[in-house]
Design a protein around this motif. Sequence first.
Motif, short mmCIF file in Angstrom:
data_model
loop_
_atom_site.label_atom_id
_atom_site.label_comp_id
_atom_site.label_asym_id
_atom_site.label_seq_id
_atom_site.Cartn_x
_atom_site.Cartn_y
_atom_site.Cartn_z
N ARG A 122 0.83 -1.22 0.00
CA ARG A 122 0.00 0.00 0.00
C ARG A 122 0.86 1.27 0.00
O ARG A 122 0.36 2.37 0.24
N ASP A 123 2.17 1.10 -0.25
CA ASP A 123 3.11 2.22 -0.35
C ASP A 123 3.19 3.04 0.94
O ASP A 123 3.37 4.26 0.92
N ASP A 124 3.05 2.37 2.06
CA ASP A 124 3.19 3.02 3.37
C ASP A 124 4.40 2.40 4.07
O ASP A 124 4.29 1.63 5.03
N ALA A 125 5.58 2.70 3.55
CA ALA A 125 6.81 2.06 4.04
C ALA A 125 7.12 2.45 5.48
O ALA A 125 7.68 1.64 6.22
N LEU A 126 6.78 3.67 5.88
CA LEU A 126 7.11 4.13 7.23
C LEU A 126 6.34 3.32 8.28
O LEU A 126 6.93 2.86 9.27
N THR A 127 5.04 3.11 8.07
CA THR A 127 4.26 2.31 9.01
C THR A 127 4.68 0.85 8.94
O THR A 127 4.77 0.17 9.97
N ALA A 128 4.97 0.39 7.73
CA ALA A 128 5.46 -0.99 7.57
C ALA A 128 6.72 -1.18 8.39
O ALA A 128 6.90 -2.22 9.05
N LEU A 129 7.61 -0.20 8.35
CA LEU A 129 8.87 -0.29 9.09
C LEU A 129 8.64 -0.47 10.58
O LEU A 129 9.31 -1.28 11.23
N ASN A 130 7.67 0.23 11.12
CA ASN A 130 7.39 0.12 12.56
C ASN A 130 6.96 -1.29 12.93
O ASN A 130 7.42 -1.85 13.94
N TYR A 131 6.09 -1.87 12.13
CA TYR A 131 5.64 -3.25 12.41
C TYR A 131 6.79 -4.24 12.25
O TYR A 131 6.94 -5.17 13.05
N LEU A 132 7.60 -4.05 11.22
CA LEU A 132 8.68 -4.99 10.96
C LEU A 132 9.79 -4.90 12.01
O LEU A 132 10.39 -5.91 12.38
N LEU A 133 10.05 -3.69 12.51
CA LEU A 133 11.03 -3.55 13.58
C LEU A 133 10.54 -4.24 14.85
O LEU A 133 11.33 -4.84 15.60
N ARG A 134 9.23 -4.18 15.10
CA ARG A 134 8.67 -4.89 16.25
C ARG A 134 8.84 -6.40 16.06
O ARG A 134 9.22 -7.12 16.99
N ALA A 135 8.59 -6.88 14.85
CA ALA A 135 8.76 -8.32 14.57
C ALA A 135 10.22 -8.72 14.73
O ALA A 135 10.53 -9.79 15.26
N GLU A 136 11.14 -7.85 14.30
CA GLU A 136 12.58 -8.16 14.40
C GLU A 136 13.02 -8.26 15.86
O GLU A 136 13.85 -9.10 16.21
N ARG A 137 12.45 -7.42 16.72
CA ARG A 137 12.78 -7.51 18.15
C ARG A 137 12.28 -8.81 18.75
O ARG A 137 12.89 -9.34 19.68
N MET A 138 11.20 -9.35 18.21
CA MET A 138 10.63 -10.60 18.71
C MET A 138 11.36 -11.82 18.15
O MET A 138 11.44 -12.86 18.81
N ASP A 139 11.87 -11.71 16.92
CA ASP A 139 12.51 -12.86 16.26
C ASP A 139 13.58 -12.34 15.31
O ASP A 139 13.34 -12.20 14.11
N SER A 140 14.77 -12.09 15.83
CA SER A 140 15.83 -11.48 15.03
C SER A 140 16.47 -12.46 14.05
O SER A 140 17.24 -12.05 13.17
N SER A 141 16.16 -13.75 14.17
CA SER A 141 16.78 -14.74 13.30
C SER A 141 15.89 -15.14 12.12
O SER A 141 16.18 -16.11 11.42
N ASN A 142 14.82 -14.39 11.88
CA ASN A 142 13.91 -14.67 10.78
C ASN A 142 14.38 -13.92 9.54
O ASN A 142 14.35 -12.69 9.51
#
Length: 288
Positions: free
Chosen positions: A230-250
Motif C-alpha cells: 500500500r506504499d506506506d513504508a514508514l508504518t510498515a517499518l514500525n511493524y517490521l522492527l517490532r517483529a525483528e525484536r521478537m525474532d531477530s533470526s527470521n
Amino acid sequence: MNSLAAQQPEPAGLERMRGMIHYQRNNFAAANLAFEKAILQDGNDLLATQMRGVTLYRMGQPAAAIPFLERANSPIASVNADGTYVLAVCYLDVHRYDDARRIFAQQYKISADSAASYLFMGRMLLRRDHPAESEQMARKALQIEPGLPLAHLLLGQLALSRSNAAAAVAEFEAERTINPMNGEVYERLGDAYLRALRYEDAQQSLNCALLLEPNSTGPYILLGQVLLKRDDALTALNYLLRAERMDSSNHLIHLLLGQAFRALGRKEDATREYKMAESIQNAGENQK
C-alpha cells in the motif's frame, strides 16, 4: 554385557537391553536384531515386541512394524503411549485410515466416528503430506457437524497450499463466523486477503489478529508486507522492527526491512538488512 551373553542360558531380558542401547544410539539395524532375539527367547516379552515394531518404523518399514505394534498395543498401551502413536502413524503410512482414526480416538478419548475424530485425521494427514485425503477428512467432519471449529481453518490452509486464494478466503471467512475469538483465523484470513490483492481487508483482519495474538510475529510480518504493497513504508517499518525484536533470526523479516528501508531512501540500512537476510538463509541451508 558380552560376558553375560556368553552365559548359558543367556540371562532373561539381556537382548532386550542390548536392543534398547542400540536404539538409543540410532543403530536401528542392530537394535532390530537384538529385539528379534529377545522375542525368540521370550514370546511374551511385550516391550521387546513393541520396540521391534517402533524400530522397524524408524527403519522406514511401517507395514512390517504393524504386526508387532498391534500385538503389544492393548496390554501395555497405558505404559508406553509412544508405541500407540507409532502404530497409528504406521496405519497412516500404509493408508489404513480407519484403523489410524480408531487409535487416535482412543488416545484422545473421543468417539472414533465423531466429527472431531475425522478433523484430527485431516490434520494428521496434512502433516504427513497427504493433502487430498486431508481435505476428504475435513469435509467429512463438517458433514457430521457443520459448526465444528477449526475444520474450515484446515480447508483454508489446504486452499492456500494450492495457491487458491479465493477458496482460502471463503474458508477462513466461514471459520471466522464459527470461531470469532481465534487470532490464528484472522492471521490466516489476512494472509489470504494479501494473496488475493485485497490489501485493505488484509490490514483490517491482521489488526484483529494483533489484538488477539500480541506476542505472535506472524501478524506483524504480514502487516509489513501489506503496508509495503500500500506504499506506506514508514508504518510498515514500525511493524517490521517490532517483529525483528521478537525474532531477530527470521530472514524474511530482514528481507522486508530491506525493502522498507529502500522505499524510504535509506540505502545503507537496506543493504545491511539484505545482507543479514542472506546470511541467515545461508546458515539455515548449511545446517540441513
